[in-house]
Design an enzyme around this catalytic site. Structure first.
Site, mmCIF file in Angstrom:
data_model
loop_
_atom_site.group_PDB
_atom_site.id
_atom_site.type_symbol
_atom_site.label_atom_id
_atom_site.label_comp_id
_atom_site.label_asym_id
_atom_site.label_seq_id
_atom_site.Cartn_x
_atom_site.Cartn_y
_atom_site.Cartn_z
ATOM 1 N N HIS A 127 9.197 -8.869 -21.235
ATOM 2 C CA HIS A 127 10.517 -8.985 -21.102
ATOM 3 C C HIS A 127 11.243 -8.255 -22.496
ATOM 4 C CE1 HIS A 127 10.002 -12.325 -18.149
ATOM 5 N NE2 HIS A 127 10.848 -11.546 -17.536
ATOM 6 N N GLY A 174 14.485 -14.369 -16.248
ATOM 7 C CA GLY A 174 14.300 -15.214 -17.336
ATOM 8 C C GLY A 174 12.890 -15.773 -17.540
ATOM 9 N N PHE A 175 12.747 -16.965 -18.330
ATOM 10 C CA PHE A 175 11.306 -17.364 -18.835
ATOM 11 C C PHE A 175 10.694 -16.274 -19.422
ATOM 12 C CE2 PHE A 175 7.430 -19.785 -18.290
ATOM 13 C CZ PHE A 175 8.049 -21.324 -18.556
HETATM 14 P P1 AMP Z 1 11.248 -10.641 -14.079
HETATM 15 O O1 AMP Z 1 11.979 -11.520 -15.166
HETATM 16 O O2 AMP Z 1 9.631 -10.942 -13.699
HETATM 17 O O3 AMP Z 1 11.943 -10.216 -12.681
HETATM 18 O O4 AMP Z 1 11.174 -9.197 -14.709
HETATM 19 C C1 AMP Z 1 11.969 -8.702 -15.302
HETATM 20 C C2 AMP Z 1 11.604 -7.289 -15.773
HETATM 21 O O5 AMP Z 1 10.615 -7.451 -16.736
HETATM 22 C C3 AMP Z 1 10.952 -6.477 -14.576
HETATM 23 O O6 AMP Z 1 11.563 -5.106 -14.670
HETATM 24 C C4 AMP Z 1 9.597 -6.587 -14.821
HETATM 25 O O7 AMP Z 1 9.219 -5.392 -14.087
HETATM 26 C C5 AMP Z 1 9.492 -6.393 -16.320
HETATM 27 N N1 AMP Z 1 8.141 -7.178 -16.431
HETATM 28 C C6 AMP Z 1 7.682 -8.287 -16.083
HETATM 29 N N2 AMP Z 1 6.359 -8.473 -16.376
HETATM 30 C C7 AMP Z 1 6.048 -7.410 -17.253
HETATM 31 C C8 AMP Z 1 5.121 -6.942 -18.200
HETATM 32 N N3 AMP Z 1 3.990 -7.841 -18.254
HETATM 33 N N4 AMP Z 1 5.091 -5.672 -18.775
HETATM 34 C C9 AMP Z 1 6.188 -5.063 -18.926
HETATM 35 N N5 AMP Z 1 7.355 -5.394 -18.035
HETATM 36 C C10 AMP Z 1 7.279 -6.421 -17.195
#
Ligand code: AMP
Length: 282
Positions: free
Chosen positions: A37, A31-32
């Site tokens: 995302h 989230g967030f």
């Molecule tokens: P998180 O909510 O941080 O667990 O991230 C969820 C998904 O979004 C994961 O597969 C992350 O690798 C991806 N993600 C997070 N930040 C980025 C970014 N800056 N660029 C691309 N994908 C991202």
């Protein structure tokens, strides 16, 4: 857009779609939402008939001294952004349903979980692998999409899927960055304005390393000492690790032959940030 919270309801929705031959794409998140995302959601929208985004801040992947309790949350805004992105189901399971009393089954991807973030965050990838496999069983996706931002996580999940014959296609997508280069992350919201300026040093060190490699420097030691110097010269930042690894096995590379991944984690004040980049030697 439907919001589903019961794992059995999620499974029922997906089973019904599967009976209609719909291709289901899943984007797992905590989230967030930011544009990173959203880029994964866009890819899911384009490559699937139905798009599920899961939102679960997974206790099993946080250490006891980590930021589980203060991890940023804004459900209302996330709902609005998911709706705009054309998400079919926003899946928000409760921790008590994911890990009910008596829960005791965990998955470990052994070697890939040990170095890098695995060394600084013991148990982290066991929590990640476990929750992702659970989400796969609940959402039954054909395609699951992850960001290269969490490069080791992506490698762990690809290995998990191959090793356990999980019938899910895994797609890794490029890192989305702010205009100045800082990789988008929910944890950037922890940074004060001054820390936000210091945080740029991760990208600066990576691009310096990329330029060195592009101009012919193939020795890991030289590249990594430059990265260490750059991070060390920025007040308020502390390098956790910087490694140059084989993109698939994540084993250390001494001399870059063709290409290698430079991955790092650094503390900026009390916030631990990660970033990585592909280095190609010419
Ligand atoms: P998180 O909510 O941080 O667990 O991230 C969820 C998904 O979004 C994961 O597969 C992350 O690798 C991806 N993600 C997070 N930040 C980025 C970014 N800056 N660029 C691309 N994908 C991202």
């Amino acid at each position: 857009m439907e919001i589903v919270s019961d794992p059995r309801d999620m499974q029922a929705v997906s089973l019904a779609w599967r009976r209609l031959n719909r291709r289901i794409a899943l984007v797992p998140t905590m989230g967030f939402f930011h544009d990173g995302h959203l880029s994964l959601m866009r890819y899911g929208r384009e490559h699937g008939d139905r798009l599920v985004v899961s939102l679960f801040v997974n206790p099993a992947q946080f250490g006891p001294a980590e930021d589980l309790n203060r991890y940023p949350r804004d459900l209302e805004r996330d709902e609005a952004r998911a709706r705009e992105a054309g998400v079919d189901v926003l899946y928000i399971p409760a921790a008590a349903d994911m890990y009910p009393e008596g829960y005791q089954t965990y998955v470990t991807v052994e070697d890939l979980s040990r170095p890098m973030c695995g060394a600084s965050r013991p148990g982290h990838f066991r929590g990640v692998a476990t929750v992702v496999l659970k989400l796969f069983h609940q959402v039954l996706p054909h395609l699951a999409i992850f960001g290269e931002k969490d490069y080791q996580q992506l490698a762990v999940i690809k290995r998990l899927v191959a090793d356990l014959n999980v019938p899910v296609e895994v797609a890794g997508r490029p890192i989305v960055r702010e205009a100045d280069g800082l990789a988008l992350s929910s944890r950037n919201s922890y940074l004060s304005p001054e820390e936000r300026r210091s945080a740029l040093v991760l990208f600066q060190a990576l691009t310096r390393a990329r330029d060195l490699a592009a101009s012919g420097e193939a020795e890991a030691e030289k590249i990594l000492s430059e990265v260490t110097r750059i991070i060390g010269s920025t007040p308020g930042t502390r390098l956790d690790y910087a490694v140059l690894v084989d993109p698939r096995t994540l084993t250390n590379v001494d001399i870059i032959r063709g290409s290698a991944r430079l991955a790092m984690a650094a503390w900026v004040g009390g916030t631990r940030l990660i970033d990585n980049m592909l280095l190609e030697v010419n």
